[in-house]
Design a protein around this motif. Structure first.
Motif, PDB file in Angstrom:
ATOM      1  N   SER A  57      -6.920 -56.394  28.376  1.00  0.00           N
ATOM      2  CA  SER A  57      -6.613 -56.733  26.989  1.00  0.00           C
ATOM      3  C   SER A  57      -5.562 -55.770  26.435  1.00  0.00           C
ATOM      4  O   SER A  57      -5.560 -54.598  26.769  1.00  0.00           O
ATOM      5  CB  SER A  57      -7.873 -56.655  26.134  1.00  0.00           C
ATOM      6  OG  SER A  57      -8.819 -57.604  26.556  1.00  0.00           O
ATOM      7  N   THR A  58      -4.694 -56.316  25.576  1.00  0.00           N
ATOM      8  CA  THR A  58      -3.608 -55.509  25.032  1.00  0.00           C
ATOM      9  C   THR A  58      -3.808 -55.221  23.550  1.00  0.00           C
ATOM     10  O   THR A  58      -4.450 -55.986  22.829  1.00  0.00           O
ATOM     11  CB  THR A  58      -2.257 -56.204  25.240  1.00  0.00           C
ATOM     12  OG1 THR A  58      -2.348 -57.553  24.766  1.00  0.00           O
ATOM     13  CG2 THR A  58      -1.879 -56.208  26.712  1.00  0.00           C
ATOM     14  N   HIS A  59      -3.233 -54.102  23.114  1.00  0.00           N
ATOM     15  CA  HIS A  59      -3.325 -53.645  21.734  1.00  0.00           C
ATOM     16  C   HIS A  59      -1.943 -53.130  21.354  1.00  0.00           C
ATOM     17  O   HIS A  59      -1.359 -52.358  22.116  1.00  0.00           O
ATOM     18  CB  HIS A  59      -4.353 -52.511  21.614  1.00  0.00           C
ATOM     19  CG  HIS A  59      -5.639 -52.776  22.329  1.00  0.00           C
ATOM     20  ND1 HIS A  59      -6.741 -53.317  21.689  1.00  0.00           N
ATOM     21  CD2 HIS A  59      -5.996 -52.605  23.630  1.00  0.00           C
ATOM     22  CE1 HIS A  59      -7.722 -53.434  22.571  1.00  0.00           C
ATOM     23  NE2 HIS A  59      -7.304 -53.018  23.759  1.00  0.00           N
ATOM     24  N   TYR A  60      -1.437 -53.566  20.201  1.00  0.00           N
ATOM     25  CA  TYR A  60      -0.069 -53.204  19.842  1.00  0.00           C
ATOM     26  C   TYR A  60       0.000 -52.560  18.467  1.00  0.00           C
ATOM     27  O   TYR A  60      -0.778 -52.890  17.560  1.00  0.00           O
ATOM     28  CB  TYR A  60       0.828 -54.446  19.853  1.00  0.00           C
ATOM     29  CG  TYR A  60       0.966 -55.092  21.212  1.00  0.00           C
ATOM     30  CD1 TYR A  60       0.381 -56.322  21.483  1.00  0.00           C
ATOM     31  CD2 TYR A  60       1.665 -54.457  22.238  1.00  0.00           C
ATOM     32  CE1 TYR A  60       0.505 -56.908  22.735  1.00  0.00           C
ATOM     33  CE2 TYR A  60       1.794 -55.037  23.485  1.00  0.00           C
ATOM     34  CZ  TYR A  60       1.206 -56.264  23.729  1.00  0.00           C
ATOM     35  OH  TYR A  60       1.328 -56.830  24.974  1.00  0.00           O
ATOM     36  N   SER A  61       0.981 -51.673  18.309  1.00  0.00           N
ATOM     37  CA  SER A  61       1.286 -51.119  17.006  1.00  0.00           C
ATOM     38  C   SER A  61       1.839 -52.239  16.129  1.00  0.00           C
ATOM     39  O   SER A  61       2.786 -52.925  16.532  1.00  0.00           O
ATOM     40  CB  SER A  61       2.320 -50.004  17.154  1.00  0.00           C
ATOM     41  OG  SER A  61       2.782 -49.580  15.899  1.00  0.00           O
ATOM     42  N   PRO A  62       1.300 -52.435  14.941  1.00  0.00           N
ATOM     43  CA  PRO A  62       1.751 -53.550  14.100  1.00  0.00           C
ATOM     44  C   PRO A  62       3.261 -53.627  13.866  1.00  0.00           C
ATOM     45  O   PRO A  62       3.831 -54.724  13.947  1.00  0.00           O
ATOM     46  CB  PRO A  62       0.976 -53.332  12.790  1.00  0.00           C
ATOM     47  CG  PRO A  62      -0.283 -52.657  13.228  1.00  0.00           C
ATOM     48  CD  PRO A  62       0.133 -51.740  14.343  1.00  0.00           C
ATOM     49  N   PRO A  63       3.938 -52.508  13.610  1.00  0.00           N
ATOM     50  CA  PRO A  63       5.381 -52.623  13.371  1.00  0.00           C
ATOM     51  C   PRO A  63       6.171 -53.101  14.585  1.00  0.00           C
ATOM     52  O   PRO A  63       7.289 -53.600  14.445  1.00  0.00           O
ATOM     53  CB  PRO A  63       5.793 -51.198  12.996  1.00  0.00           C
ATOM     54  CG  PRO A  63       4.547 -50.529  12.550  1.00  0.00           C
ATOM     55  CD  PRO A  63       3.473 -51.125  13.386  1.00  0.00           C
ATOM     56  N   LEU A  64       5.618 -52.929  15.788  1.00  0.00           N
ATOM     57  CA  LEU A  64       6.337 -53.284  17.012  1.00  0.00           C
ATOM     58  C   LEU A  64       5.768 -54.521  17.698  1.00  0.00           C
ATOM     59  O   LEU A  64       6.313 -54.975  18.706  1.00  0.00           O
ATOM     60  CB  LEU A  64       6.298 -52.103  17.997  1.00  0.00           C
ATOM     61  CG  LEU A  64       7.010 -50.818  17.546  1.00  0.00           C
ATOM     62  CD1 LEU A  64       6.710 -49.691  18.519  1.00  0.00           C
ATOM     63  CD2 LEU A  64       8.516 -51.060  17.457  1.00  0.00           C
ATOM     64  N   ARG A  65       4.712 -55.072  17.138  1.00  0.00           N
ATOM     65  CA  ARG A  65       3.978 -56.140  17.822  1.00  0.00           C
ATOM     66  C   ARG A  65       4.861 -57.321  18.211  1.00  0.00           C
ATOM     67  O   ARG A  65       4.741 -57.882  19.304  1.00  0.00           O
ATOM     68  CB  ARG A  65       2.828 -56.625  16.930  1.00  0.00           C
ATOM     69  CG  ARG A  65       1.959 -57.705  17.547  1.00  0.00           C
ATOM     70  CD  ARG A  65       1.004 -58.255  16.517  1.00  0.00           C
ATOM     71  NE  ARG A  65       0.244 -57.210  15.867  1.00  0.00           N
ATOM     72  CZ  ARG A  65      -0.879 -56.703  16.340  1.00  0.00           C
ATOM     73  NH1 ARG A  65      -1.360 -57.139  17.483  1.00  0.00           N
ATOM     74  NH2 ARG A  65      -1.511 -55.768  15.663  1.00  0.00           N
ATOM     75  N   SER A  66       5.767 -57.689  17.314  1.00  0.00           N
ATOM     76  CA  SER A  66       6.563 -58.900  17.563  1.00  0.00           C
ATOM     77  C   SER A  66       7.571 -58.715  18.692  1.00  0.00           C
ATOM     78  O   SER A  66       8.063 -59.704  19.245  1.00  0.00           O
ATOM     79  CB  SER A  66       7.293 -59.304  16.283  1.00  0.00           C
ATOM     80  OG  SER A  66       8.218 -58.298  15.895  1.00  0.00           O
ATOM     81  N   ARG A  67       7.882 -57.474  19.049  1.00  0.00           N
ATOM     82  CA  ARG A  67       8.904 -57.232  20.079  1.00  0.00           C
ATOM     83  C   ARG A  67       8.344 -56.632  21.369  1.00  0.00           C
ATOM     84  O   ARG A  67       9.099 -56.441  22.323  1.00  0.00           O
ATOM     85  CB  ARG A  67       9.979 -56.263  19.541  1.00  0.00           C
ATOM     86  CG  ARG A  67      10.757 -56.770  18.372  1.00  0.00           C
ATOM     87  CD  ARG A  67      12.025 -55.943  18.168  1.00  0.00           C
ATOM     88  NE  ARG A  67      11.771 -54.578  17.772  1.00  0.00           N
ATOM     89  CZ  ARG A  67      12.327 -53.515  18.350  1.00  0.00           C
ATOM     90  NH1 ARG A  67      13.140 -53.657  19.384  1.00  0.00           N
ATOM     91  NH2 ARG A  67      12.060 -52.308  17.896  1.00  0.00           N
ATOM     92  N   THR A  68       7.048 -56.333  21.404  1.00  0.00           N
ATOM     93  CA  THR A  68       6.474 -55.558  22.510  1.00  0.00           C
ATOM     94  C   THR A  68       5.528 -56.391  23.355  1.00  0.00           C
ATOM     95  O   THR A  68       4.730 -57.174  22.829  1.00  0.00           O
ATOM     96  CB  THR A  68       5.715 -54.348  21.949  1.00  0.00           C
ATOM     97  OG1 THR A  68       6.593 -53.591  21.101  1.00  0.00           O
ATOM     98  CG2 THR A  68       5.226 -53.444  23.072  1.00  0.00           C
ATOM     99  N   SER A  69       5.607 -56.173  24.654  1.00  0.00           N
ATOM    100  CA  SER A  69       4.679 -56.805  25.579  1.00  0.00           C
ATOM    101  C   SER A  69       4.318 -55.789  26.665  1.00  0.00           C
ATOM    102  O   SER A  69       5.194 -55.150  27.242  1.00  0.00           O
ATOM    103  CB  SER A  69       5.304 -58.038  26.212  1.00  0.00           C
ATOM    104  OG  SER A  69       4.412 -58.609  27.157  1.00  0.00           O
ATOM    105  N   ILE A  70       3.010 -55.632  26.900  1.00  0.00           N
ATOM    106  CA  ILE A  70       2.525 -54.740  27.955  1.00  0.00           C
ATOM    107  C   ILE A  70       1.720 -55.567  28.943  1.00  0.00           C
ATOM    108  O   ILE A  70       0.875 -56.373  28.538  1.00  0.00           O
ATOM    109  CB  ILE A  70       1.670 -53.606  27.366  1.00  0.00           C
ATOM    110  CG1 ILE A  70       2.516 -52.737  26.439  1.00  0.00           C
ATOM    111  CG2 ILE A  70       1.071 -52.745  28.481  1.00  0.00           C
ATOM    112  CD1 ILE A  70       1.739 -51.668  25.692  1.00  0.00           C
ATOM    113  N   SER A  71       1.984 -55.362  30.215  1.00  0.00           N
ATOM    114  CA  SER A  71       1.269 -56.082  31.269  1.00  0.00           C
ATOM    115  C   SER A  71       0.936 -55.112  32.386  1.00  0.00           C
ATOM    116  O   SER A  71       1.349 -53.950  32.357  1.00  0.00           O
ATOM    117  CB  SER A  71       2.116 -57.246  31.785  1.00  0.00           C
ATOM    118  OG  SER A  71       3.336 -56.764  32.299  1.00  0.00           O
ATOM    119  N   ARG A  72       0.184 -55.606  33.377  1.00  0.00           N
ATOM    120  CA  ARG A  72      -0.203 -54.714  34.463  1.00  0.00           C
ATOM    121  C   ARG A  72      -0.155 -55.414  35.805  1.00  0.00           C
ATOM    122  O   ARG A  72      -0.212 -56.650  35.886  1.00  0.00           O
ATOM    123  CB  ARG A  72      -1.601 -54.151  34.217  1.00  0.00           C
ATOM    124  CG  ARG A  72      -2.719 -55.172  34.290  1.00  0.00           C
ATOM    125  CD  ARG A  72      -4.067 -54.516  34.052  1.00  0.00           C
ATOM    126  NE  ARG A  72      -5.161 -55.456  34.243  1.00  0.00           N
ATOM    127  CZ  ARG A  72      -6.448 -55.132  34.170  1.00  0.00           C
ATOM    128  NH1 ARG A  72      -6.801 -53.880  33.909  1.00  0.00           N
ATOM    129  NH2 ARG A  72      -7.375 -56.051  34.363  1.00  0.00           N
TER     130      ARG A  72
END
Length: 125
Positions: A57-72
Motif C-alpha cells: 500500500s502507498t501513502h503520499y504527501s498531499p502536496p505531491l500526491r498528484s505527481r508522485t507514484s511509488i511502486s516496488r
C-alpha cells in the motif's frame, strides 16, 4: 540494512523523474516496515514525498500526491519513485529510507531508521 539510490542526475523540465532504491539486508515485505522517498533542498529542508508499506500500500504527501507514484519489485527487493512534470523546483538531493513509521523524519530534521546516501537530481534544460 543498506539502501542505495540510483537514477539520472539530470532531468529536463516537464519530464518524469524516475529513481530506484535497492535494499539489502532486509526484505521490502518485512512486516510493519515503511519504505519512503524523501528529498532535501536548501529552500524546503527535508521533505517527505511518500512511502510504500510491507503490504504494497502507498501513502503520499498531499502536496505531491498528484505527481508522485511509488511502486516496488519484490523479486529484486527494490522500490521506485516516479515524479511527473518536474520543474526546477524539484531539484534536490533525493533519499530512500526504511523506517517503522510512515514518515521517517521527526522534529523536521531528525532522521529515523536507515537511509541511503542520497542522489542529487537537477532539473534543467
Amino acid at each position: 540494512v543498506q539502501l542505495q539510490e540510483s537514477g539520472p542526475g539530470l532531468v529536463k523540465p516537464s519530464q518524469t523523474l524516475s529513481l530506484t532504491c535497492t535494499v539489502s539486508g532486509d526484505s521490502i515485505t518485512t512486516a510493519n516496515t515503511y519504505f519512503s522517498w524523501v528529498r532535501q533542498s536548501p529552500e524546503k529542508g527535508l521533505e517527505w514525498m511518500g512511502a510504500i508499506d510491507d503490504s504494497g500500500s502507498t501513502h503520499y504527501s498531499p502536496p505531491l500526491r498528484s505527481r508522485t507514484s511509488i511502486s516496488r519489485d519484490t523479486v529484486n527487493n527494490q522500490f521506485t519513485l516516479q515524479l511527473d512534470s518536474v520543474t526546477p523546483e524539484d531539484t534536490a538531493l533525493y533519499f530512500c529510507a526504511r523506517a517503522p513509521t510512515i514518515i521517517p523524519i521527526t522534529g523536521g530534521t531528525i532522521r529515523l531508521g536507515s537511509w541511503g546516501q542520497g542522489i542529487q537530481v537537477t532539473v534543467s534544460s
